[in-house]
Motif scaffolding. Structure first.
Motif, PDB file in Angstrom:
ATOM      1  N   CYS A  72       3.354   1.100   3.552  1.00 24.62           N
ATOM      2  CA  CYS A  72       3.122   1.539   2.174  1.00 24.62           C
ATOM      3  C   CYS A  72       3.491   0.465   1.156  1.00 24.62           C
ATOM      4  O   CYS A  72       3.788   0.785  -0.009  1.00 24.62           O
ATOM      5  CB  CYS A  72       3.903   2.826   1.905  1.00 24.62           C
ATOM      6  N   LYS A  73       3.451  -0.800   1.562  1.00 22.50           N
ATOM      7  CA  LYS A  73       3.871  -1.855   0.639  1.00 22.50           C
ATOM      8  C   LYS A  73       2.893  -2.054  -0.522  1.00 22.50           C
ATOM      9  O   LYS A  73       3.237  -2.691  -1.520  1.00 22.50           O
ATOM     10  CB  LYS A  73       4.061  -3.179   1.385  1.00 22.50           C
ATOM     11  N   ASP A  74       1.689  -1.508  -0.405  1.00 22.91           N
ATOM     12  CA  ASP A  74       0.706  -1.642  -1.477  1.00 22.91           C
ATOM     13  C   ASP A  74       0.852  -0.571  -2.548  1.00 22.91           C
ATOM     14  O   ASP A  74       0.123  -0.573  -3.537  1.00 22.91           O
ATOM     15  CB  ASP A  74      -0.708  -1.566  -0.891  1.00 22.91           C
ATOM     16  N   LEU A  75       1.821   0.339  -2.389  1.00 23.98           N
ATOM     17  CA  LEU A  75       1.957   1.467  -3.303  1.00 23.98           C
ATOM     18  C   LEU A  75       3.067   1.239  -4.324  1.00 23.98           C
ATOM     19  O   LEU A  75       4.113   0.660  -4.009  1.00 23.98           O
ATOM     20  CB  LEU A  75       2.255   2.751  -2.519  1.00 23.98           C
ATOM     21  N   SER A  76       2.841   1.733  -5.545  1.00 21.43           N
ATOM     22  CA  SER A  76       3.846   1.668  -6.602  1.00 21.43           C
ATOM     23  C   SER A  76       4.662   2.964  -6.573  1.00 21.43           C
ATOM     24  O   SER A  76       4.609   3.723  -5.604  1.00 21.43           O
ATOM     25  CB  SER A  76       3.161   1.497  -7.960  1.00 21.43           C
ATOM     26  N   MET A  81      -0.437  -1.276  -7.648  1.00 23.88           N
ATOM     27  CA  MET A  81      -1.768  -1.100  -7.057  1.00 23.88           C
ATOM     28  C   MET A  81      -1.889   0.310  -6.492  1.00 23.88           C
ATOM     29  O   MET A  81      -1.119   0.709  -5.632  1.00 23.88           O
ATOM     30  CB  MET A  81      -1.968  -2.123  -5.935  1.00 23.88           C
ATOM     31  N   SER A  82      -2.809   1.062  -6.980  1.00 25.12           N
ATOM     32  CA  SER A  82      -2.983   2.434  -6.517  1.00 25.12           C
ATOM     33  C   SER A  82      -3.927   2.472  -5.331  1.00 25.12           C
ATOM     34  O   SER A  82      -4.911   1.741  -5.267  1.00 25.12           O
ATOM     35  CB  SER A  82      -3.536   3.311  -7.650  1.00 25.12           C
ATOM     36  N   ALA A  83      -3.633   3.353  -4.385  1.00 30.18           N
ATOM     37  CA  ALA A  83      -4.484   3.486  -3.208  1.00 30.18           C
ATOM     38  C   ALA A  83      -5.540   4.549  -3.453  1.00 30.18           C
ATOM     39  O   ALA A  83      -5.323   5.510  -4.168  1.00 30.18           O
ATOM     40  CB  ALA A  83      -3.627   3.865  -1.997  1.00 30.18           C
ATOM     41  N   ASN A 131       2.027   7.911  -0.651  1.00 31.45           N
ATOM     42  CA  ASN A 131       3.109   7.479   0.237  1.00 31.45           C
ATOM     43  C   ASN A 131       3.502   8.614   1.190  1.00 31.45           C
ATOM     44  O   ASN A 131       3.596   8.419   2.404  1.00 31.45           O
ATOM     45  CB  ASN A 131       4.306   7.049  -0.604  1.00 31.45           C
ATOM     46  N   ARG A 168       8.044   1.062   3.060  1.00 28.68           N
ATOM     47  CA  ARG A 168       7.483   0.335   1.914  1.00 28.68           C
ATOM     48  C   ARG A 168       7.487  -1.181   2.148  1.00 28.68           C
ATOM     49  O   ARG A 168       6.972  -1.934   1.328  1.00 28.68           O
ATOM     50  CB  ARG A 168       8.220   0.708   0.630  1.00 28.68           C
ATOM     51  N   ASP A 200       0.739   7.329  -6.495  1.00 33.93           N
ATOM     52  CA  ASP A 200       1.093   6.508  -5.342  1.00 33.93           C
ATOM     53  C   ASP A 200       2.211   7.137  -4.521  1.00 33.93           C
ATOM     54  O   ASP A 200       2.255   6.987  -3.299  1.00 33.93           O
ATOM     55  CB  ASP A 200       1.490   5.106  -5.798  1.00 33.93           C
TER      56      ASP A 200
END
Length: 206
Positions: free
Chosen positions: A76-80, A1-3, A89, A72, A85
């Motif tokens: 930043c747990k939503d970042l790949s 999922m990209s922010a 981060n 993470r 991403d």
């Protein structure tokens, strides 16, 4: 999922409070700084940063250690691990480190942060002299031999994509404030080098 980062609203204004960075750092009797540890996976960034934080605490300094894996789990747990991403981060961590420095802390930040442009982005968030880039300097072949989490083995087998040093670029610092020969010296000696350097730079006083 990209922010996605939204454009800042013109109606949002930074509020300057009566208690500022100078007051907070004065209470702590220290100079705030962000010690930004960068290097390949397996170089020992978290190990050295953790040992340094312990030493600084023993000397009476107020610190906080930001670790790549830990953030993470939450912030930043939503970042790949895509390039976009990873940049987001580092942006988030840079903003967090800035706030912690504003609180008067010595912030230790242990992230691969592979791109020079992203580390420069964080540097520009902070006043001159407050961002200390620490290159945990270990060659790829030594990091791969260590492979404490087995990640290099998985990356070589194609089980992990975009792994720094294998199929994703790492740009070593060109002129870091501190260059640690972490492939040659043990952790205790590296901490001694850090303490000496921080004293010379006026971040701490021995």
């Amino acid at each position: 999922m990209s922010a996605t980062v939204e454009t800042q609203d013109a109606n949002i204004v930074w509020h300057q409070h009566a208690i500022d960075k100078a007051f907070r750092s004065g209470l702590k009797k220290q100079k705030p700084a962000v010690l930004w540890f960068t290097g390949l996976s397996g170089a020992g960034k978290s190990t050295v940063a953790g040992a340094l934080e312990t030493k600084l605490a023993q000397l009476g300094y107020h610190t906080y250690l930001l670790d790549g894996d830990n953030v993470r789990h939450g912030l930043c747990k939503d970042l790949s691990f895509s390039d976009s991403d990873r940049k987001e981060n580092i942006r988030r961590i840079g903003e967090l480190a800035k706030l912690m420095a504003d609180a008067g802390l010595i912030v230790l930040s242990a992230f691969i942060s592979p791109h020079r442009s992203e580390r420069q982005m964080v540097r520009e968030l902070l006043p001159e002299g407050e961002f200390i880039e620490v290159f945990v300097n270990v060659p790829l072949e030594i990091c791969e031999q260590r492979d404490p989490k087995g990640l290099y083995k998985k990356a070589r087998a194609g089980e992990i994509k975009n792994f720094t040093g294998i199929d994703s670029l790492y740009e070593a610092p060109e002129s870091p404030e501190i260059d640690l020969p972490a492939g040659e010296l043990d952790v205790a000696l590296l901490v001694d080098l850090m303490i000496e350097s921080l004293d010379q730079k006026g971040i701490i006083r021995l």
